[in-house]
Write an enzyme that holds these catalytic residues in place. Structure first.
Site, PDB file in Angstrom:
ATOM      1  N   LYS A   6       0.832  -1.211   0.000  1.00 12.99           N
ATOM      2  CA  LYS A   6       0.000   0.000   0.000  1.00 12.99           C
ATOM      3  C   LYS A   6       0.867   1.262   0.000  1.00 12.99           C
ATOM      4  CE  LYS A   6      -3.727   0.165   2.579  1.00 12.99           C
ATOM      5  NZ  LYS A   6      -4.655   0.340   3.725  1.00 12.99           N
ATOM      6  N   GLU A  16      10.389  -5.549   3.647  1.00 10.82           N
ATOM      7  CA  GLU A  16      10.564  -6.876   3.060  1.00 10.82           C
ATOM      8  C   GLU A  16      10.143  -6.883   1.592  1.00 10.82           C
ATOM      9  OE1 GLU A  16       9.298  -7.479   7.433  1.00 10.82           O
ATOM     10  OE2 GLU A  16       8.811  -6.139   5.756  1.00 10.82           O
ATOM     11  N   GLY A  45      -4.856  -4.632   5.535  1.00  6.78           N
ATOM     12  CA  GLY A  45      -4.117  -5.623   4.758  1.00  6.78           C
ATOM     13  C   GLY A  45      -4.703  -7.018   4.839  1.00  6.78           C
ATOM     14  N   ARG A  46      -5.087  -7.454   6.045  1.00  6.88           N
ATOM     15  CA  ARG A  46      -5.588  -8.822   6.202  1.00  6.88           C
ATOM     16  C   ARG A  46      -7.018  -8.966   5.705  1.00  6.88           C
ATOM     17  NH1 ARG A  46      -4.729  -6.043  10.652  1.00  6.88           N
ATOM     18  NH2 ARG A  46      -6.290  -5.743  12.271  1.00  6.88           N
ATOM     19  N   GLU A  51      -3.916 -11.010  14.484  1.00  7.11           N
ATOM     20  CA  GLU A  51      -3.549  -9.608  14.283  1.00  7.11           C
ATOM     21  C   GLU A  51      -4.727  -8.702  14.606  1.00  7.11           C
ATOM     22  OE1 GLU A  51      -0.430  -8.398  11.270  1.00  7.11           O
ATOM     23  OE2 GLU A  51      -2.202  -7.512  10.336  1.00  7.11           O
ATOM     24  N   HIS A  88      -2.413 -37.719  12.357  1.00 13.34           N
ATOM     25  CA  HIS A  88      -1.190 -38.454  12.667  1.00 13.34           C
ATOM     26  C   HIS A  88      -0.137 -37.533  13.270  1.00 13.34           C
ATOM     27  CE1 HIS A  88      -2.378 -42.243  10.642  1.00 13.34           C
ATOM     28  NE2 HIS A  88      -3.141 -41.418   9.947  1.00 13.34           N
ATOM     29  N   LYS A  94       9.680  -4.085  13.640  1.00 10.65           N
ATOM     30  CA  LYS A  94      10.170  -3.576  12.354  1.00 10.65           C
ATOM     31  C   LYS A  94      11.041  -2.346  12.555  1.00 10.65           C
ATOM     32  CE  LYS A  94       6.165  -3.256  10.207  1.00 10.65           C
ATOM     33  NZ  LYS A  94       5.180  -3.079   9.104  1.00 10.65           N
TER      34      LYS A  94
END
Length: 564
Positions: A212, A218, A284-285, A370, A401, A525
């Site tokens: 955005k 990153e 964002g999410r 979040e 399992h 960050k």
């Protein structure tokens, strides 16, 4: 102005739920006896929302539980909070923003919605039209690489919501994959992008840089590595020369961006015509239905993307208009509150019996944790109860399992959502329906085993030696919800995502927290930018670190020096 949250713990419903929980415990409530005395229990606690069928009957509830949970929702103002979200009020209080991811998927017949002087519906329609046109241009070979070859690979570069949503959905909808394939790069570990680029042809690869602000460390680091690789490989292959003009042309044909920072995008070399935007009212999410889903529109097709959005819209409509007594996302969110605050549950398992939903639990981790991993309410006051839970999971039958032992016989109460589809997600190799039946048999059997268990009397009746009877007893009374649909389609995937979005919102409303900010991701960050120069040897930066961090940095530098 958004009013201060109502303290749920001070409501009559909370007090009544506490007493009710005590009654269930002291009365020895067990799902086995609940089903035994109520033949209609499964029918009474099975609900539908759009194409989803949800069986809540294997939860630690009775009619009184559900009635009191609905009263709790009413007493904390959930209906008003829902309407506030859909109408664009600034319910994201710490950022003073509206929360309108629901506007991304409203159909064309939806009435106009003006927020902060902007016609939101018009803005969304315009951006969707731009996405549609671009996706068609790439798919039809009209948008080509710098050497005039058609695009056959898309690499989405993002992180968090700019990666998890598209990556999960692309895998989930593998039955809809076509000739254009997608890859997703998110980790700043250089191995991530290096492994991806090693398999690609630069002349037929399109990069989508999703950020955005176009400032996410990153994402921009990986985008820079991708740009360097593209230009170097194109030159090595003779597709471009070494001039700046040719480089910029190559970037403009092989890079587009999803961002609102046009100046930064242009400085990177991406042409403004290749920029797709979204708005600050899209977290964002919650953004996979926005231009963040551009990779899906290109690789799966705009028609599939439209069906995906329609699935979201169907659950949005259900959540906004259905009375709380039958409102599936609201009731599931209230059940989560029931377990976290009244049964001391600290985690929640999501168990898809569908290989293509392998990334769905990871997607839900960001969405839920979040959003609701907060210790202050939306007015800045401390929370008055436990909030949030750890979401985790794995596909069935693999999880059986691995960790189901803990679910069945461990000491922790872990509510679980089981997800399955009546039809297989892909055509069976030999047409043998028995294979999918085996998967569904496990899906059904695991929920039954969790609910009803296996008493010592039954274990003994099987001839088990007395010394090991306790080890083979299943206590049961472990709660689960079964979520089913006919098939995993773009529409049902959108419905599943929207379901959990609104579950999360419901929980946040009860707890009085802002589910739409994420300040907790910022500090680490910020500190990383201080550590980076220390790793490069900056003496002042090294000296500024705490003793533990300084020791870690010195270890890295020593290890590198020894290898050199």
């Amino acid at each position: 102005m958004i009013a201060s949250p109502i303290d749920a713990t001070s409501t009559p419903a909370w007090t009544a739920l506490t007493a009710h929980r005590d009654e269930l415990k002291s009365g020895g409530f067990h799902l086995a006896s609940a089903f035994g005395t109520d033949p209609a229990r499964a029918d009474r606690f099975t609900l539908t929302a759009a194409d989803l069928r949800l069986d809540l009957s294997k939860n630690l509830i009775d009619s009184t539980t559900m009635r009191l949970l609905v009263q709790l929702a009413e007493q904390v103002g959930l209906p008003g909070r829902i309407e506030a979200m859909f109408t664009g009020q600034h319910i994201n209080t710490t950022e003073d923003r509206a929360v309108l991811h629901t506007a991304l998927r409203a159909d064309d017949a939806a009435p106009s919605l003006e927020v902060d002087g902007q016609d939101v519906r018009k803005d969304v329609r315009n951006e969707l039209a731009k996405i549609d046109a671009f996706a068609r241009a790439v798919r039809q070979g009209e948008w080509r690489g710098v050497s005039d070859r058609p695009i056959d690979t898309v690499v989405n570069i993002g992180i968090g919501g700019s990666d998890l949503g598209p990556a999960m959905a692309y895998q989930a909808l593998s039955a809809y994959h076509g000739p254009i394939r997608a890859h997703f790069v998110s980790n700043v570990d250089p191995s991530d992008i290096a492994d991806t680029l090693a398999t690609l042809d630069p002349q037929t690869t399109l990069f989508i840089v999703a950020s955005k602000t176009f400032g996410t460390l990153e994402t921009l680091t990986n985008a820079r590595l991708a740009r360097n690789w593209l230009l170097a490989e194109l030159k090595a292959q003779g597709a471009i020369g070494g001039g700046e003009t040719e480089e910029r042309k190559a970037i403009s044909r092989h890079f587009v961006a999803v961002s609102t920072a046009l100046d930064r995008v242009k400085a990177f070399g991406i042409d403004p015509s290749g920029v797709f935007g979204f708005w600050d009212w899209v977290g964002g999410r919650y953004s996979v239905g926005s231009a963040i889903g551009l990779s899906l529109a290109v690789t799966l097709g705009p028609e599939v993307f439209a069906e995906f959005l329609a699935g979201f819209a169907a659950i949005d409509q259900h959540f906004r208009t259905t009375p709380l007594e039958r409102n599936v996302p609201a009731l599931m969110g209230l059940l989560n509150v029931w377990y976290v605050n009244f049964w001391d549950a600290r985690s929640h398992a999501v168990l898809p019996y569908c290989q293509h939903l392998a990334r769905f639990p990871a997607y839900l981790q960001q969405l839920t944790m979040e959003s609701n991993g907060k210790s202050v309410r939306w007015d800045g006051s401390p929370v008055t109860s436990a909030t949030g839970e750890v979401f985790w999971g794995e596909i069935g039958t693999n999880g059986q399992h691995a960790f189901y032992q803990l679910l069945h016989q461990g000491t922790q109460l872990i509510p679980a959502d089981f997800i399955a589809f009546a039809q297989p997600a892909a055509a069976l190799v030999d047409g043998d329906q028995d294979v999918h039946d085996l998967l569904l048999a496990n899906f059904v059997a695991q929920t039954a085993a969790l609910a009803f268990g296996k008493p010592a009397s039954q274990v003994r009746a099987e001839g088990t030696a007395e010394a090991i009877v306790p080890a083979r007893v299943f206590p049961g009374n472990r709660p689960s919800t079964s979520i089913m649909a006919d098939a995993l389609t773009p529409g049902t995937l959108g419905q599943l995502i929207a379901l959990y979005e609104h579950i999360t919102f419901t929980q946040g409303t009860v707890w009085g927290i802002d589910s739409f900010d994420q300040w907790g991701v910022e500090l680490g960050k910020q500190l990383a930018t201080q550590v980076t120069p220390a790793l490069a040897g900056d003496a002042a930066a090294i000296a500024s670190l705490d003793a533990s961090s300084r020791s870690l940095v010195q270890y890295v530098r020593a290890a590198r020096a020894a290898k050199a």
